[in-house]
Scaffold this active site. Structure first.
Site, PDB file in Angstrom:
ATOM      1  N   SER A 175      47.302  29.176 -13.494  1.00 58.70           N
ATOM      2  CA  SER A 175      46.855  29.188 -14.969  1.00 58.70           C
ATOM      3  C   SER A 175      47.335  30.767 -15.548  1.00 58.70           C
ATOM      4  CB  SER A 175      45.376  29.153 -15.068  1.00 58.70           C
ATOM      5  OG  SER A 175      44.925  29.131 -16.079  1.00 58.70           O
ATOM      6  N   ASP A 178      43.569  18.014 -16.656  1.00 56.96           N
ATOM      7  CA  ASP A 178      43.118  19.278 -16.766  1.00 56.96           C
ATOM      8  C   ASP A 178      42.626  19.522 -18.222  1.00 56.96           C
ATOM      9  OD1 ASP A 178      43.316  22.013 -17.268  1.00 56.96           O
ATOM     10  OD2 ASP A 178      45.078  22.202 -15.704  1.00 56.96           O
ATOM     11  N   HIS A 182      41.749  21.383 -13.353  1.00 55.53           N
ATOM     12  CA  HIS A 182      42.231  22.828 -13.400  1.00 55.53           C
ATOM     13  C   HIS A 182      41.609  23.312 -12.162  1.00 55.53           C
ATOM     14  CE1 HIS A 182      44.418  25.962 -15.383  1.00 55.53           C
ATOM     15  NE2 HIS A 182      43.387  26.709 -15.441  1.00 55.53           N
TER      16      HIS A 182
END
Lengths: 280, 280
Positions: free
Chosen positions: B150, B226, B259
């Site tokens: 991320s 996600d 995620h």
């Protein structure tokens, strides 16, 4: 037996879920984690129960146990319950210590006030939880294994020794092997079951083996750098009881390993494969 | 450059350690985690840096990342730094939100008050931390790889694109590929670097590739379930930039993954092996 889904996450091709239900045994809401590997429609998979140690919830092994890779490869459902009832009105250790009460159910059905009403982790693991798993997951309940860590290793060994027909495979990580003989166990068994130590024997793996209980075999890993080895775990008592009774056992001292999930995760895949070999 | 050892645990035959030092860059104590696999005396091993995402410390990937099995098998040192300076006097997001300030350093050297004094995560990762690793661990600094998740995937891609001679291998999990074009990135780059977007380009992987920066290849995994994909991650912008620039890239959409670390851990071993193939 309704089940509330708290979360699901895809992992290793399967689903890691967290679920909650109202337990008839503990009279509280109980949370547990289940990993279901990818599988064919209608297929049922063997089930491995993992009982956690002092202070843990369902989440510790789910986050740190590193079981999903091996369970996905071997197609085994992994079930991780909580270690005690929790919630409003559930009595805790009078001194608030970590080794009794909340997070420390010791997998017994308490007979002593004020614990008897809620602390029924033996019946929860032996009766209520497997019925729930059978009803809600693609589980082949003819193929069950059990493992656990520390207090949960004690739970796995004693539940298996009392229910040899239910489990085809048994292992433990750093188990409390003889709670009747060590401080953690004496406090917990005394507090939940009372001072009459004759009630303790069926919650003591060494005493059960000495009393004639048998398993086809069992696997134990124990770190030799474990701070609790000498005073609380006393692995040698299990080695001696198995040797004397002719109970087949693979008990491995692992040099340099401690009591943490760094130890458990290191040997988790080997345990899963050990169970898989006996569940197929 | 003295290093304080906060903890060490044996795992997968090696040592998972946590260390702290006084950083000259951030002017704070910085904590990081290092896994060193078992190795021969005098042997040096390649190093894989893992940069974490928003809200994380060194601990998240250490506990949930499941990298130790693959790193032990491939004999790769795994380094996980913190995501921002922390401690008394370190300024945080004025509104206390999770996406700026503490836990959200975005791997830049801030130029804006009050952040410029401490928020120097670019220089920390590019200069200070590798010098510390070289001095204190059995690391072969001629063989470095970098990855991240991320915000940390953004860090890995941009640091690698600016330092192509330092890293032999680059990958990312669910990276922010074009921070200049998304809310998380616009807030962070604006807050740390000011409103002049010309200063942002060297902290934006898509802009760097469009500007001519190149890597031998790169690996990205992205879950299609996600929640941040559409608004913050925008993987397609990286795919388009690589295609247009002729930048070799393996960018994989993984169906059903979100995620979380359940996603990261699923693909971690593949990433470690991908780096290992390029670091040997």
């Amino acid at each position: 037996m309704t089940l509330e889904t708290l979360s699901t996450n895809k992992a290793y091709g399967g689903v890691q879920g967290v679920y909650r239900h109202d337990s008839a045994e503990t009279k509280t809401a109980m949370t547990f984690a289940v990993f279901v590997p990818d599988h064919e429609p209608g297929e049922t998979l063997p089930v491995l129960f993992y009982l956690s140690g002092l202070t843990c919830t369902h989440a510790n092994v789910m986050e740190k146990g590193e079981y999903r890779a091996a369970c996905a490869a071997e197609k085994i459902i992994f079930v991780a319950p909580d270690t005690s009832p929790r919630g409003e009105g559930v009595p805790d250790d009078p001194e608030g210590k970590y080794d009794f009460g909340l997070g420390a159910g010791f997998y017994v059905d308490a007979t002593q006030a004020p614990f008897a009403a809620n602390y029924r982790m033996r019946s929860y693991i032996e009766q209520e939880l497997p019925a729930l798993i059978a009803a809600h997951f693609p589980a082949d309940m003819a193929r069950q294994g059990i493992t656990g860590h520390s207090m949960g290793g004690h739970g796995a060994l004693t539940i298996a020794l009392r229910n040899p027909d239910r489990f085809r495979s048994v292992s433990a990580f750093a188990p409390i092997v003889a709670p009747s003989q060590v401080p953690w166990g004496q406090k917990a068994l005394g507090g939940y079951l009372g001072d009459d130590a004759s009630a303790w024997a069926q919650h003591d793996a060494v005493a059960l083996i000495e009393g004639g209980a048998r398993l086809p075999d069992l696997l134990v890993d124990q770190g030799d750098a474990d701070n609790f080895l000498e005073q609380e775990l006393k692995t040698h008592l299990l080695e001696e009881a198995c040797a004397k009774a002719g109970q087949p056992a693979t008990i491995r001292m692992q040099p340099g390993y401690d009591h943490s999930y760094y130890f458990i995760s290191t040997f988790m895949a080997e345990h899963v494969r050990w169970h898989a070999a006996r569940l197929k």
